[in-house]
Design an enzyme around this catalytic site. Structure first.
Site, PDB file in Angstrom:
ATOM      1  N   HIS A 264      -8.520   5.449   5.118  1.00 43.74           N
ATOM      2  CA  HIS A 264      -7.593   4.758   4.214  1.00 43.74           C
ATOM      3  C   HIS A 264      -6.626   3.873   5.013  1.00 43.74           C
ATOM      4  CE1 HIS A 264      -5.121   4.473   0.459  1.00 43.74           C
ATOM      5  NE2 HIS A 264      -4.160   4.265   1.345  1.00 43.74           N
ATOM      6  N   GLU A 265      -5.958   4.475   5.980  1.00 42.74           N
ATOM      7  CA  GLU A 265      -4.976   3.703   6.752  1.00 42.74           C
ATOM      8  C   GLU A 265      -5.666   2.613   7.561  1.00 42.74           C
ATOM      9  OE1 GLU A 265      -1.897   3.983   5.979  1.00 42.74           O
ATOM     10  OE2 GLU A 265      -2.245   5.802   4.779  1.00 42.74           O
ATOM     11  N   HIS A 268      -5.851  -0.449   5.514  1.00 41.57           N
ATOM     12  CA  HIS A 268      -4.590  -1.206   5.556  1.00 41.57           C
ATOM     13  C   HIS A 268      -4.498  -2.000   6.861  1.00 41.57           C
ATOM     14  CE1 HIS A 268      -2.557   0.255   1.956  1.00 41.57           C
ATOM     15  NE2 HIS A 268      -2.709   1.516   2.308  1.00 41.57           N
ATOM     16  N   GLU A 294      -3.295  -2.069  -1.057  1.00 34.93           N
ATOM     17  CA  GLU A 294      -3.949  -0.825  -1.449  1.00 34.93           C
ATOM     18  C   GLU A 294      -5.417  -1.067  -1.814  1.00 34.93           C
ATOM     19  OE1 GLU A 294      -2.444   1.859  -0.856  1.00 34.93           O
ATOM     20  OE2 GLU A 294      -3.498   3.432  -1.976  1.00 34.93           O
TER      21      GLU A 294
HETATM   22 ZN    ZN Z   1      -2.391   3.141   0.979  1.00 39.20          ZN
END
Ligand code: ZN
Length: 503
Positions: A264-265, A268, A294
């Protein structure tokens, strides 16, 4: 001779430096700082924040902006110069609308509220947080009034996180989403799905870390221009296009937390590392909005990382690392376990199907608070009623209910919807990528992500803040924000996975 745009850029660069330096201190606070440094660090961050703000709202900024504005007339909308002037004007208008005593008051009140919130959550006692939230709501109403809005007070606050988005636009998307999603979630719950017991118990932390890092490299994270560290709450922060930091947390007894947290990170971070080099040290070197940000993290975490194709390539290496845990678990069982759907009370632990329900209930409550139809004192009961309505569950106490999220202690009203927007946009972008990269699923099944990353870089990342979320969607997908593609993804994935049909 120096151009007016260059002079404006040179004027803004030290402000960016101050903000980046503050980000380094903020990152350190969450990773390595000893607890005794809390007060010193708060003072340091306060000083840097104040200096950056004062430099930004100085008369000189407005004067240089006016000169730069004349120079960019007639330039291409997307040019670095015209975009810088356009975005700087938007930022400056907002920054100068806020009286500095209100900014200071908010900073002080939120720092006290965070402490109170932590204690309240630990003791599951909303009463300890209530006076602080009352104060923050009051300040937020003042802030929204100062910023101004055309239609609804919520718009002023939402715009901080999702520029251009409005309450009424959100409502029309969320209303459609809710009426479709609630029955889907109920249908899945009625079928029931497999327990994921084998995801628990003593996974070696270093092996988990190494496995996550190997996938981040495969995704295209550049470790020469970034690094990963551990923190209590995973986040990504950027000091430069060439220095992007991600953090993750590793649970010995729950493999998905660290693994999918890293992916997830990483999503980003890929966005931040992909901003065009020419935008370095400008206001444009950031994401278009929190929703678009996101969308990138969820695309890599879920649409890639929780797909069947992905595990066709990565499951064997994972089994090799954890033979005692996963040796007897076949790939399909694992795929089902990491995609288990079950309504739960805690947002950050929820699955991709029920996640948006958590967001919609918070949105409803924020509207009621800001319209002053709901008093802070009555918030816990209102929370529990919404939880029952959306999730079919009532929290046993305030810690697993109204106190679970940090956002309101930061006065971040208007932030939650960006999580749902990110989910919806991730599928809109990914569907288009699949159309334009016909072999995308095959590539993911071979652990090849170069084409996908290049596509995202070209369509989204390189623009930084030049384009809004709406503009990115229009140009890339050719349509507005819509819940339809996300709902289709959920129906398709889970009817296949659970053997149930959805209407
Ligand atoms: Zn996030």
């Amino acid at each position: 001779m120096q151009t007016a745009v260059q002079a404006f850029r040179d004027h803004l660069a030290p402000i960016i430096d101050l903000r980046s330096a503050a980000a380094v201190l903020g990152w350190d606070q969450e990773t390595y700082m000893p607890p005794g440094a809390v007060e010193a660090r708060a003072a340091q961050l306060g000083t840097l924040g104040k200096l950056a703000h004062e430099l930004f709202i100085a008369d000189e900024t407005a004067a240089l902006l006016e000169m730069a504005q004349k120079e960019v007339e007639g330039m291409e909308y997307d040019s670095d110069e015209a975009s810088l002037v356009r975005v700087a004007r938007r930022d400056l208008e907002k920054a100068t609308k806020l009286p500095s005593d209100l900014v200071e008051e908010l900073a002080r009140a939120t720092s006290m509220a965070q402490q109170a919130w932590q204690e309240a959550r630990a003791k599951a006692d909303f009463g300890l947080f209530r006076p602080h939230l009352d104060r923050l709501l009051d300040l937020s109403l003042r802030k929204a009034g100062a910023l101004g809005y055309e239609d609804h007070i919520y718009d002023a606050l939402l715009d901080e996180y999702e520029p251009g988005m409005t309450k009424s636009e959100l409502e029309s998307v969320f209303d459609g989403l809710k009426s479709e999603l609630v029955p889907i979630a109920r249908a899945i719950a009625a079928v029931g799905n497999e327990a994921h017991l084998f995801l628990g118990s003593n996974y070696d932390a270093q092996s988990q870390w190494d496995f996550g890092v190997a996938i981040m490299r495969d995704f295209g994270f550049d470790f020469d221009r970034g690094r990963q560290d551990r923190s209590a709450h995973p986040f990504t922060t950027t000091f430069s296009i060439n220095d992007v930091r991600v953090t993750t947390r590793i649970h010995d007894d729950f493999l998905p937390a660290g693994l999918f947290g890293s992916l997830h990170e990483c999503g980003h971070a890929l966005y931040e590392q992909g901003v065009s080099a020419g935008l370095e040290r400008t206001l444009l070197a950031d994401g278009a909005s929190l929703g678009v940000h996101e969308s990138q993290s969820r695309l890599w975490e879920i649409l890639v990382g929780r797909s069947r194709e992905f595990w066709a390539h990565y499951y064997e290496p994972l089994q090799d690392r954890f033979p005692d845990h996963l040796g007897g678990v076949d790939r399909e069982q694992f795929y089902r376990a990491i995609n288990k759907v079950e309504a739960s009370l805690i947002r950050v632990e929820s699955d991709e199907v029920t996640y948006n329900l958590h967001i919609m209930m918070r949105f409803d409550l924020e509207i009621d608070l800001l319209e002053e139809r709901l008093a802070v004192a009555d918030l816990p009961q209102a929370w529990n009623a919404k939880s029952e309505e959306y999730l079919g569950l009532v929290p046993g106490n305030d810690a697993e209910g109204v106190l679970q999220d940090i956002h309101w202690s930061l006065a971040a009203f208007g932030y939650f919807p960006t999580y749902a927007l990110g989910n919806l946009m991730s599928v809109q972008f990914f569907d288009r990528a699949r159309e334009e990269i016909p072999d995308l699923h095959g590539q993911i099944g071979r652990g090849e992500f170069g084409d996908l990353l290049r596509w995202l870089r070209d369509r989204i990342h390189r623009h930084g803040r030049k384009l809004t979320a709406g503009e990115l969607l229009e140009r890339t997908v050719g349509s507005e924000l819509s819940a339809g593609p996300w709902l289709a993804h959920i129906r398709h994935k889970y009817s296949d996975l659970l053997g149930v049909g959805f209407r």
